[in-house]
Design a protein around this motif. Structure first.
Motif, PDB file in Angstrom:
ATOM      1  N   ARG A  15       0.808  -1.208   0.000  1.00 27.21           N
ATOM      2  CA  ARG A  15       0.000   0.000   0.000  1.00 27.21           C
ATOM      3  C   ARG A  15       0.849   1.269   0.000  1.00 27.21           C
ATOM      4  O   ARG A  15       0.638   2.186  -0.781  1.00 27.21           O
ATOM      5  N   THR A  16       1.808   1.342   0.937  1.00 22.87           N
ATOM      6  CA  THR A  16       2.612   2.573   1.060  1.00 22.87           C
ATOM      7  C   THR A  16       3.788   2.595   0.101  1.00 22.87           C
ATOM      8  O   THR A  16       4.322   3.650  -0.208  1.00 22.87           O
ATOM      9  N   GLY A  17       4.217   1.425  -0.347  1.00 27.67           N
ATOM     10  CA  GLY A  17       5.392   1.377  -1.220  1.00 27.67           C
ATOM     11  C   GLY A  17       6.691   1.528  -0.483  1.00 27.67           C
ATOM     12  O   GLY A  17       7.741   1.602  -1.119  1.00 27.67           O
ATOM     13  N   GLU A  18       6.667   1.609   0.825  1.00 33.58           N
ATOM     14  CA  GLU A  18       7.883   1.750   1.619  1.00 33.58           C
ATOM     15  C   GLU A  18       8.564   0.390   1.773  1.00 33.58           C
ATOM     16  O   GLU A  18       7.899  -0.643   1.914  1.00 33.58           O
ATOM     17  N   ALA A  19       9.907   0.429   1.729  1.00 41.52           N
ATOM     18  CA  ALA A  19      10.678  -0.795   1.933  1.00 41.52           C
ATOM     19  C   ALA A  19      10.733  -1.110   3.420  1.00 41.52           C
ATOM     20  O   ALA A  19      10.736  -0.219   4.269  1.00 41.52           O
ATOM     21  N   ALA A  20      10.761  -2.395   3.734  1.00 41.45           N
ATOM     22  CA  ALA A  20      10.847  -2.814   5.128  1.00 41.45           C
ATOM     23  C   ALA A  20      12.192  -2.432   5.721  1.00 41.45           C
ATOM     24  O   ALA A  20      13.205  -2.330   5.023  1.00 41.45           O
ATOM     25  N   LEU A  21      12.176  -2.166   7.044  1.00 38.27           N
ATOM     26  CA  LEU A  21      13.422  -1.806   7.738  1.00 38.27           C
ATOM     27  C   LEU A  21      14.285  -3.028   8.021  1.00 38.27           C
ATOM     28  O   LEU A  21      15.493  -2.908   8.197  1.00 38.27           O
ATOM     29  N   GLY A  22      13.692  -4.188   8.080  1.00 43.23           N
ATOM     30  CA  GLY A  22      14.431  -5.404   8.385  1.00 43.23           C
ATOM     31  C   GLY A  22      13.462  -6.559   8.529  1.00 43.23           C
ATOM     32  O   GLY A  22      12.272  -6.447   8.216  1.00 43.23           O
ATOM     33  N   LEU A  23      13.974  -7.676   8.953  1.00 40.47           N
ATOM     34  CA  LEU A  23      13.178  -8.885   9.131  1.00 40.47           C
ATOM     35  C   LEU A  23      13.298  -9.352  10.580  1.00 40.47           C
ATOM     36  O   LEU A  23      14.378  -9.273  11.179  1.00 40.47           O
ATOM     37  N   ARG A  24      12.161  -9.835  11.138  1.00 42.07           N
ATOM     38  CA  ARG A  24      12.179 -10.417  12.477  1.00 42.07           C
ATOM     39  C   ARG A  24      12.779 -11.822  12.411  1.00 42.07           C
ATOM     40  O   ARG A  24      13.095 -12.327  11.337  1.00 42.07           O
ATOM     41  N   TRP A  31       7.888  -2.970   9.309  1.00 38.89           N
ATOM     42  CA  TRP A  31       7.505  -1.842   8.466  1.00 38.89           C
ATOM     43  C   TRP A  31       7.752  -0.523   9.159  1.00 38.89           C
ATOM     44  O   TRP A  31       7.584  -0.409  10.380  1.00 38.89           O
ATOM     45  N   PRO A  32       8.144   0.501   8.422  1.00 37.58           N
ATOM     46  CA  PRO A  32       8.318   1.834   9.029  1.00 37.58           C
ATOM     47  C   PRO A  32       6.965   2.448   9.373  1.00 37.58           C
ATOM     48  O   PRO A  32       5.946   2.154   8.745  1.00 37.58           O
ATOM     49  N   ILE A  33       6.935   3.284  10.401  1.00 39.65           N
ATOM     50  CA  ILE A  33       5.725   3.951  10.867  1.00 39.65           C
ATOM     51  C   ILE A  33       5.770   5.404  10.435  1.00 39.65           C
ATOM     52  O   ILE A  33       6.773   6.094  10.635  1.00 39.65           O
ATOM     53  N   LYS A  34       4.702   5.851   9.816  1.00 36.38           N
ATOM     54  CA  LYS A  34       4.630   7.234   9.389  1.00 36.38           C
ATOM     55  C   LYS A  34       4.705   8.176  10.582  1.00 36.38           C
ATOM     56  O   LYS A  34       3.967   8.024  11.560  1.00 36.38           O
ATOM     57  N   GLY A  38      12.174   6.805  13.179  1.00 38.60           N
ATOM     58  CA  GLY A  38      13.067   5.990  12.362  1.00 38.60           C
ATOM     59  C   GLY A  38      13.888   5.030  13.174  1.00 38.60           C
ATOM     60  O   GLY A  38      14.699   4.309  12.639  1.00 38.60           O
ATOM     61  N   GLU A  39      13.708   5.029  14.542  1.00 39.61           N
ATOM     62  CA  GLU A  39      14.498   4.146  15.397  1.00 39.61           C
ATOM     63  C   GLU A  39      13.661   3.013  15.968  1.00 39.61           C
ATOM     64  O   GLU A  39      14.045   2.356  16.908  1.00 39.61           O
ATOM     65  N   GLY A  40      12.438   2.829  15.410  1.00 42.01           N
ATOM     66  CA  GLY A  40      11.609   1.707  15.874  1.00 42.01           C
ATOM     67  C   GLY A  40      10.790   2.038  17.096  1.00 42.01           C
ATOM     68  O   GLY A  40      10.133   1.162  17.628  1.00 42.01           O
ATOM     69  N   GLY A  41      10.823   3.270  17.598  1.00 39.79           N
ATOM     70  CA  GLY A  41      10.061   3.622  18.796  1.00 39.79           C
ATOM     71  C   GLY A  41       8.663   4.040  18.424  1.00 39.79           C
ATOM     72  O   GLY A  41       8.247   4.071  17.273  1.00 39.79           O
ATOM     73  N   ASP A  42       7.878   4.391  19.427  1.00 39.20           N
ATOM     74  CA  ASP A  42       6.528   4.858  19.212  1.00 39.20           C
ATOM     75  C   ASP A  42       6.554   6.257  18.625  1.00 39.20           C
ATOM     76  O   ASP A  42       7.469   7.047  18.888  1.00 39.20           O
TER      77      ASP A  42
END
Length: 360
Positions: A15-24, A31-34, A38-42
């Motif tokens: 949907r967003t076209g954003e690349a994943a930050l990594g894999l679990r 997925w990145p949060i709008k 950028g550090e995975g926090g809330d």
């Protein structure tokens, strides 16, 4: 999966076209949060979450309203304490039945023996009057084996450790439940956990039934102690730091080092007793003048300390508990506030039961 990740490329969100930050670890993408850092926090909150925070209530200038609120808080605290007590009673009723009640009594008795070195007969002779109002001391009337019948009975007062006071508090709660079927005198400290017969009788005669809560005898005390200690030794065998307890109370007594004691007169001095009761009345007036129980721990500390000191001295002198309670009442201290003077609540309930000779 939108893209094949075998070549090391990260997947792209459909949907967003954003690349994943990594894999679990389980292979799911992160997925990145709008609006995130950028550090995975809330995501950081934006704007004031509550533009109109509530204004704290202004302190009231009406002394009567403040007094009424303080009394309401006191009543709520007393009600909560009563509910907690009822819960503790129910827990004791359901906890291991007779075994739990016997263990509570034997623990209290063994603790008193360790603090005083009392024999079984001296222990069974204890009454409620032999406990100080705050459960801080106990009075033992020695019964030497080789004493002459006309020799005076030495009376000794021993301080009790904190652990002993806690064991006595728990036992007095158990004792109150055991006294529910007893209608006679109820001033013995140690009572039976279960009903029994009245001893050996003639052939063809029914033995007298003794309900739970009657005075505990020496032989029954020794047997109950041996049974309880044997069970405890088996349950705790192999526990780090546990040492096997002697199964006879006399062995436990002989292992006690010389405890601290105070010799007291066998009969109170009338003049000294009258002086102490006068001081106790004055301290009771000071405690009764306090508006609420909360102030008894601050502004009423001097009166409270004076009352506790006089109670201890009067008890050591041999002044009965009921005389001390009458002096507090004459000073204007209500029955619900007697604990301000340092009385143990469970001891007060036991004394009330012994005075009225009716189940509580």
């Amino acid at each position: 999966m939108p893209e094949n990740t075998l070549d090391g490329a990260l997947p792209t969100h459909p949907r967003t076209g954003e690349a994943a930050l990594g894999l679990r670890r389980d292979g799911r993408p992160i997925w990145p949060i709008k609006g995130g850092s950028g550090e995975g926090g809330d995501p950081a909150p934006t704007g004031d979450p509550n533009p109109n925070p509530p204004t704290p209530p202004a302190p009231s200038d009406d002394p009567a309203a403040e007094q009424e609120l303080a009394e309401a808080n006191t009543r709520a605290e007393q009600a909560a304490a009563e509910r907690d007590e009822l819960r503790s009673v129910e827990r004791l009723k359901n906890a291991k039945g007779d075994a739990g009640q016997t263990s509570a009594e034997m623990l209290a008795m063994a603790s008193v023996v360790l603090d005083t070195g009392a024999r079984v007969g001296e222990l069974c002779a204890l009454r409620l009057e032999d406990l100080s109002p705050a459960l801080g001391e106990v009075r033992i009337r020695r019964r030497p084996q080789n004493a002459r019948p006309d020799s005076p009975v030495p009376v000794e007062v021993y301080p009790l450790r904190r652990a002993t006071r806690a064991a006595l508090q728990r036992y007095l709660l158990v004792r109150r439940m055991l006294m529910s079927d007893v209608t006679g005198g109820a001033d013995w400290l140690w009572v039976s956990v279960r009903g029994n017969h009245g001893g050996v009788v003639a052939e063809g005669v029914e033995p007298e039934y003794r309900p739970a809560g009657t005075a505990l005898q020496e032989w029954g005390t020794g047997r109950a102690y041996a049974t309880t200690v044997t069970r405890v030794n088996l349950d705790l065998a192999g526990t780090p730091g546990w040492s096997t307890l002697p199964v006879r109370m006399e062995q436990l007594r002989r292992g006690v080092a010389a405890p601290e004691l105070h010799l007291v007169p066998p009969a109170p001095d009338a003049e000294r007793a009258a002086e102490l009761m006068d001081r106790l009345q004055r301290a009771a007036r000071s405690l009764a003048a306090l508006p609420e129980a909360r102030n008894a721990a601050t502004t009423g500390r001097r009166a409270r300390d004076e009352a506790r000191h006089v109670l201890r001295e009067a008890w050591r002198l041999g002044v009965e508990h009921q005389v001390q309670l009458a002096a507090l009442s004459a000073g204007g201290l209500l029955a619900v506030d007697v604990t301000r003077a340092g009385w143990e609540p469970e001891l007060l309930r036991a004394l009330d039961r012994a005075l009225h000779l009716t189940p509580l």
